[in-house]
Design a protein around this motif. Structure first.
Motif, mmCIF file in Angstrom:
data_model
loop_
_atom_site.group_PDB
_atom_site.id
_atom_site.type_symbol
_atom_site.label_atom_id
_atom_site.label_comp_id
_atom_site.label_asym_id
_atom_site.label_seq_id
_atom_site.Cartn_x
_atom_site.Cartn_y
_atom_site.Cartn_z
ATOM 1 N N LEU A 4 4.825 0.413 -3.424
ATOM 2 C CA LEU A 4 4.545 1.779 -2.988
ATOM 3 C C LEU A 4 5.808 2.514 -2.600
ATOM 4 C CD1 LEU A 4 1.298 1.267 -0.852
ATOM 5 C CD2 LEU A 4 1.489 2.306 -3.118
ATOM 6 N N GLU A 5 6.733 1.832 -1.904
ATOM 7 C CA GLU A 5 7.987 2.459 -1.511
ATOM 8 C C GLU A 5 8.816 2.843 -2.730
ATOM 9 O OE1 GLU A 5 9.793 -0.343 1.056
ATOM 10 O OE2 GLU A 5 8.540 0.182 2.809
ATOM 11 N N GLU A 6 8.807 1.994 -3.757
ATOM 12 C CA GLU A 6 9.552 2.312 -4.973
ATOM 13 C C GLU A 6 8.960 3.510 -5.700
ATOM 14 O OE1 GLU A 6 9.563 -1.238 -7.236
ATOM 15 O OE2 GLU A 6 11.120 -2.228 -6.014
ATOM 16 N N LYS A 27 3.454 -3.252 -0.570
ATOM 17 C CA LYS A 27 4.182 -2.242 0.200
ATOM 18 C C LYS A 27 5.496 -1.887 -0.474
ATOM 19 C CE LYS A 27 5.862 -1.372 4.892
ATOM 20 N NZ LYS A 27 6.029 -1.950 6.253
ATOM 21 N N LYS A 28 6.182 -2.871 -1.021
ATOM 22 C CA LYS A 28 7.444 -2.632 -1.701
ATOM 23 C C LYS A 28 7.241 -1.773 -2.948
ATOM 24 C CE LYS A 28 11.492 -5.092 -3.461
ATOM 25 N NZ LYS A 28 12.082 -6.432 -3.721
ATOM 26 N N ILE A 44 7.381 6.071 -4.260
ATOM 27 C CA ILE A 44 7.578 7.288 -3.463
ATOM 28 C C ILE A 44 9.034 7.726 -3.473
ATOM 29 C CG2 ILE A 44 7.422 8.218 -1.116
ATOM 30 C CD1 ILE A 44 5.008 6.420 -0.703
ATOM 31 N N THR A 45 9.987 6.844 -3.582
ATOM 32 C CA THR A 45 11.414 7.177 -3.513
ATOM 33 C C THR A 45 11.799 8.126 -4.638
ATOM 34 O OG1 THR A 45 11.863 4.999 -2.579
ATOM 35 C CG2 THR A 45 13.737 6.220 -3.494
#
Length: 483
Positions: free
Chosen positions: A433-435, A430-431, A437-438
């Motif tokens: 994926l967040e990196e 999850k981390k 998308i940012t």
């Protein structure tokens, strides 16, 4: 006073006793004899037994009935017949009964003479011993487990790092803690726990004590590897404890063992222990040789070690339960508590002692598992030599219960580790994926171009407009010069 005054009292007593004497003569006084005198029968099998009843008081029309003191263990039946005048005249009755073994144990078959609604016991009962037959599936189970365990120890030899084992032996803090737990805490704990759980059953106490004095089992190495403990320490401790059992087992068996059951003829199975040592060291030697001479095959064996170890444990547990389903009939709350108490208290003591001695978690885990897991096979072997049948099979319910309860904490820890690893991996994913998308930023950074890039070595070929922009220092040109 009448000169024969005392005589009339005697006469009165005689007149009162005569009817009682006549009644007593009518009551059967019978004794039974059996051929053979006792019976040992296998479970779910039957035998025919001839018997003879002799005595006084038989009357035509009387019948004999059979009963078993414990109908759960054995049953006896026959085609009942009434006594005839011939039986009465000869004061002898001959018959044949069928005795069927139903479950392990000892019981008696008794006869009664029935006259109308009255029953009269017949002297001498018939002792019956019900034992477990030797089956093909038992031989298959033992042979297959021995083969698979040999293969798993070859894998251990391939995975063993010999320099690490040497370091363990040079600083034997872990093995010393394991020795104290294995040959001091476990025997004393099983001795005391046996008196607490089975205060009136010395045979069951002996089953607990034999389980407590047995050396560590080979499954300790498997569980240590699966749970991430120090495998080299575990293998070293198993080897040391197995060799040390040659001295410690006789010491405990001939000291506290005699207190537990003074009438047991304890025979220490030196050959069984020696076979176990050879069965441990030879596969390890093969694995070490493969590690040196066939490194590619050894590497492959190491890769499949974890999956093979897990499969072996499941196979042993499932096959053992299937082949010994009958023994679950003997399970009571005392047997279950005894089966849990021996390994689980060993786990707690081993880990606590290791942490008190400031051992790392991996070493403490190996020490805990090595202390708690017992070689129940040797315990069963000892019981079969110390006790006759069916007590030998009946008391093996304790080590069997111990073997069933042993992997439960290890399985729970393994499931916990898998769930924890799953959550950690999901959090990392999850981390990531967040990196991805940012956004990197709202406005592009101005490019920094050096004067060498603009002019080259001679400054030729530069566009006049660019020279003008640079000379005017126009901020809107979008290019900065590096000095």
């Amino acid at each position: 006073m009448c000169p024969i005054w005392p005589l009339h009292l005697i006469i009165l007593y005689l007149l009162a006793l005569c009817p009682l004497w006549v009644i007593c003569q009518a009551v059967p006084d019978l004794t039974a004899t059996f051929m053979p005198a006792n019976l040992t029968v296998n479970m779910n099998e039957y035998e025919y037994i001839d018997f003879t009843v002799t005595g006084t008081g038989m009357q035509a029309g009387d019948q004999f009935t059979l009963s078993t003191l414990n109908s759960h263990l054995a049953a006896a039946d026959w085609n009942a017949t009434q006594l005839t005048d011939e039986h009465v005249q000869s004061s002898t009755f001959r018959g044949r009964m069928k005795v069927t073994g139903k479950f392990l144990g000892r019981t008696n078959v008794t006869l009664q003479a029935r006259r109308g609604t009255e029953s009269y016991p017949v002297k001498n009962g018939f002792p019956v011993i019900v034992v477990r037959p030797e089956r093909v599936i038992d031989t298959i189970f033992v042979s297959s487990v021995a083969t698979f365990v040999s293969l798993i120890f070859i894998n251990f030899g391939c995975a063993m790092h010999w320099p690490t084992v040497k370091n363990v032996l040079k600083r034997p803090i872990g093995p010393l803690i394991g020795m104290c737990g294995q040959f001091l805490f476990m025997p004393l704990m099983s001795f005391g726990l046996g008196f607490l759980i089975f205060p009136n059953n010395p045979a069951m106490r002996l089953g607990m004590f034999f389980t407590g004095v047995a050396p560590g089992g080979g499954a300790s190495n498997i569980w240590t590897f699966i749970l991430g403990g120090n495998l080299n320490l575990s293998l070293a401790m198993t080897s040391i404890s197995t060799l040390a059992s040659f001295g410690f087992m006789p010491m405990w068996l001939f000291s506290l063992g005699q207190v537990v059951f003074r009438n047991a003829q304890i025979v220490v199975p030196y050959m069984r222990i020696a076979t176990f040592v050879i069965g441990l060291l030879v596969p390890l030697g093969i694995g070490l040789a493969m590690q040196r001479f066939t490194p590619k095959i050894a590497a492959f064996m190491v890769r499949i070690l974890k999956g093979f170890s897990t499969t072996l444990l499941l196979f042993i547990i499932v096959f053992a339960i299937v082949t010994n389903l009958y023994i679950f009939e003997l399970f009571t709350w005392e047997i279950i508590v005894a089966g849990m108490g021996i390994p689980w208290l060993g786990y707690c003591f081993g880990y606590a002692a290791a942490r008190v001695c400031r051992q790392p978690h991996e070493d403490a885990l190996a020490i805990s598992i090595e202390t708690g897991i017992q070689n129940t096979g040797i315990a069963i072997f000892l019981l079969r030599y110390a006790l006759g049948q069916p007590e030998a099979d009946l008391t093996t319910v304790v080590p069997v219960s111990c073997a069933i309860m042993t992997p439960i904490p290890m399985t729970c820890i393994y499931i916990y580790q898998k769930i924890k690893a799953c959550f950690i991996n999901r959090r990392k994913h999850k981390k990531m994926l967040e990196e991805d998308i940012t956004p990197r930023g709202d406005s592009p950074q101005p490019a920094i171009i050096s004067t060498a890039d603009l002019y080259g070595k001679s400054g030729k070929g530069l566009d006049p407009d660019v020279r003008t922009d640079l000379g005017n220092d126009n901020p809107e040109a979008g290019v900065s010069v590096a000095n």
